[in-house]
Design an enzyme around this catalytic site. Structure first.
Site, PDB file in Angstrom:
ATOM      1  CG  ASN A 160      -1.692  -1.310   1.342  1.00 28.76           C
ATOM      2  OD1 ASN A 160      -1.443  -2.074   2.273  1.00 28.76           O
ATOM      3  ND2 ASN A 160      -2.542  -1.615   0.372  1.00 28.76           N
ATOM      4  CB  VAL A 202       0.445   6.492   2.255  1.00 27.11           C
ATOM      5  CG1 VAL A 202      -0.215   5.483   3.182  1.00 27.11           C
ATOM      6  CG2 VAL A 202       1.857   6.795   2.718  1.00 27.11           C
ATOM      7  CB  CYS A 203      -3.012   3.208  -1.149  1.00 26.12           C
ATOM      8  SG  CYS A 203      -4.717   3.076  -1.748  1.00 26.12           S
ATOM      9  CG  LEU A 204      -4.972   5.234   5.504  1.00 28.14           C
ATOM     10  CD1 LEU A 204      -5.155   3.760   5.883  1.00 28.14           C
ATOM     11  CD2 LEU A 204      -4.184   5.950   6.598  1.00 28.14           C
TER      12      LEU A 204
END
Lengths: 385, 181
Positions: free
Chosen positions: B101, B108-110
């Site tokens: 992620n 950042v993939c959040l």
């Protein structure tokens, strides 16, 4: 009718309409602020501008045009950002009409006008009329700073900009817009490093367009164009002339009603939906308890300049009407005491032993946050003589 | 205009007699102050303010004490702008790490940092979310496709690769930063 000193912010889509309406309604002294210059794409709806005006400041051209057509009106343009001006400037007006294009600018003018309210001075309360449009939808709102719900009170209700998950952009784009966003959010920083992307630079847009096009091909997506790239990157929502006209009319109606008391003004928010039929809904936004701008107006607190900051905090804790336990205090120019994190607590701890007079001036505003407070508390700390 | 003022007087506002008006702390700044001072960080995380006068820019270090990333020390920069909390903070990982992620550039993939951000969320929620990424890397939201694929196919192999990447090793010709504490 003669009305003095009456500004509006913005000479864009809403601005042109508002300026024309005000002048034709009999307002004679109007100020206009706008930081933009005229773009060829404005000409379809911003009717005060002609092809020959492209590149010139909107505020200046709009002011000259309206003064030429409407006799007896004085319009004073300012080519620049609303943030260039301070309370002294906004104090000269009776009310402010805003046709702004960002949340940030609206928060700024709202906070500035709320701040300006001085209970001792009637002239300091400037009604704010805020208009906004997005395609076929629009809204207008009357804000009486400190009296009615302010812009910040309802900030949580704004729909955030629709965003696509980052991983969709990175691995499974489905739409042309996904490819464009990928180019601007992921590919530009990867290849260009710290070089800042300038949305108004045609070379930068071309770069993004070409990258997006390659990616679209790779994923068999069609429809990426230069103008779409520009639209996605600058978050352009097509402006509709009739929506602007309707919202500007509402704003100017409210201005006329407030200034002349000819009729009760709107209480306090109207939204217009023109995309599925024509419908408006008006309701009252309520003040938010603990609003960081208007819910916590500074109250005066008498202290001795000889008290240490620690003594001051202990006395605040003893106040029965405010329940604070682990407060953090700051002024606009410095941190006074931070209850956390450890690094900032260590750094500000020496202030606890300093005298108030060595940390702030009499009358300076102290902002206090605490887990026990809904949001914050503001005190004008005045040193007793 | 008179009517409005009589409303103000009815409100019985307190009488101010302070000196000239001073500049106020902005709403964004105040909200950041509240969020930062009320962070409840476990011993595995700490903040650092390179310029302590600037609370809008800081770093967060996460040192997971369990999971596949145990033993590593991961740094993130947080940048909060004047449109906070309408806009989320911008968060980037400063190291090149092997994580499904987080890409090689530190993006950042959040979800709550982007599509699911809401002004009612706070910095604590973001930080808890980041920590969760190290405990439960999520292969269905990949930002680093190879790492996600690796995790999906063979969890054990992925674990080995994470370990070697944290030591500064190579995975598929990419060298990762040494992040062991």
């Amino acid at each position: 009718m003669t009305v003095a000193d009456h500004p509006k912010c913005g000479a864009g889509g809403l601005g042109c309409e508002v300026l024309k309406n005000l002048a034709l309604s009999g307002f004679t002294d109007i100020h206009v602020i706008d930081m933009d210059t005229i773009d060829v794409s404005n000409l379809n709806r911003q009717f005060l501008f002609r092809a020959a005006d492209v590149g010139k400041p909107k505020a200046t051209v709009a002011a000259e045009f309206v003064m030429r057509r409407v006799k007896g009106v004085t319009i004073t343009p300012y080519y620049g950002a609303i943030q260039d001006k301070g309370p002294d400037y906004y104090m000269q007006f009776q009310l402010v009409i805003c046709g702004l294009d960002s949340v940030e600018a609206r928060r700024w003018i709202n906070a500035t006008l709320v701040d300006m309210v001085d209970p001792e001075n009637q002239e300091s309360l400037k009604p704010l009329i805020d208009g906004g449009t997005e395609g076929f939808k629009g809204q207008s709102r009357v804000i009486l700073p400190t009296l009615s719900s302010c812009y910040e009170c309802s900030l949580d209700m704004l729909t955030p900009r629709a965003a696509v998950p980052m991983c969709t952009l990175a691995s499974i784009p489905r739409q042309p817009a996904h490819c464009i966003e990928w180019a601007s959010i992921l590919e530009w920083p990867r290849i260009m490093g710290d070089k800042k992307l300038d949305n108004d630079d045609p070379e930068h847009i071309t770069w993004l367009y070409e990258k997006a096009l390659e990616r679209a091909k790779e994923f068999n997506i069609t429809g990426v164009t230069y103008s779409m790239t520009q639209g996605v990157v600058k978050n352009i929502i097509p402006a509709i002339a009739s929506t602007n006209a309707i919202i500007a009319a509402s704003c100017c109606n409210e201005a006329l009603k407030i200034i002349t008391s000819c009729s009760p003004f709107m209480n306090n928010y109207m939204m217009y939906m023109g995309d599925e039929g024509v419908y408006t809904h008006t309701f009252e936004h309520e003040k938010k308890e603990g609003c960081p701008v208007c819910g916590t107006l500074a109250t005066d607190y008498e202290a001795s300049g000889e008290w240490t900051l620690d003594e001051f905090i202990e006395r605040l804790k003893e106040k029965p009407d405010i329940q604070i336990k682990k407060p953090t205090l700051s002024t606009e120019r410095r941190k006074l005491y931070y209850a956390g994190p450890p690094q900032l607590m260590e750094m500000t701890r020496p202030n606890l032993d300093k005298k108030l007079k060595d940390l702030m001036d009499s009358g300076e505003e102290v902002a206090i946050t605490d887990p026990g407070l809904p949001f914050s508390l503001r005190l004008n700390v005045i040193f007793s003589k | 205009m008179l009517k409005i003022w009589s409303m103000k007087q009815q409100q019985a506002a307190s009488n101010a007699e302070g000196g000239p008006k001073k500049k106020k702390v902005t709403a964004a700044q105040l909200r950041a102050q509240k969020d930062i001072t009320e962070l409840a960080l476990p011993s595995t995380m700490r903040t650092n303010f390179p310029d302590p006068e600037d609370i809008l820019n800081f770093t967060l270090t996460i040192e997971p004490d369990e999971g596949m990333y145990k033993g590593g020390s991961f740094n993130f920069t947080f940048a909060i702008n004047q449109n906070f909390p309408h806009e989320p903070p911008k968060v980037k990982c400063t190291q090149k790490i092997y994580h499904p992620n987080i890409d090689l550039e530190g993006n950042v993939c959040l979800n709550i940092l982007r599509e699911d951000w809401k002004p009612v969320l706070n910095l604590n929620a973001v930080i808890v979310g980041l920590q969760f990424l190290f405990l439960e890397p999520n292969p269905s939201d990949p930002l680093n496709k190879e790492a996600a694929e690796d995790l999906r196919l063979t969890r054990e192999n992925f674990k080995r690769n994470v370990k070697s990447s944290m030591q500064g090793g190579y995975i598929k010709n990419v060298q990762f930063d040494k992040v062991l504490k």
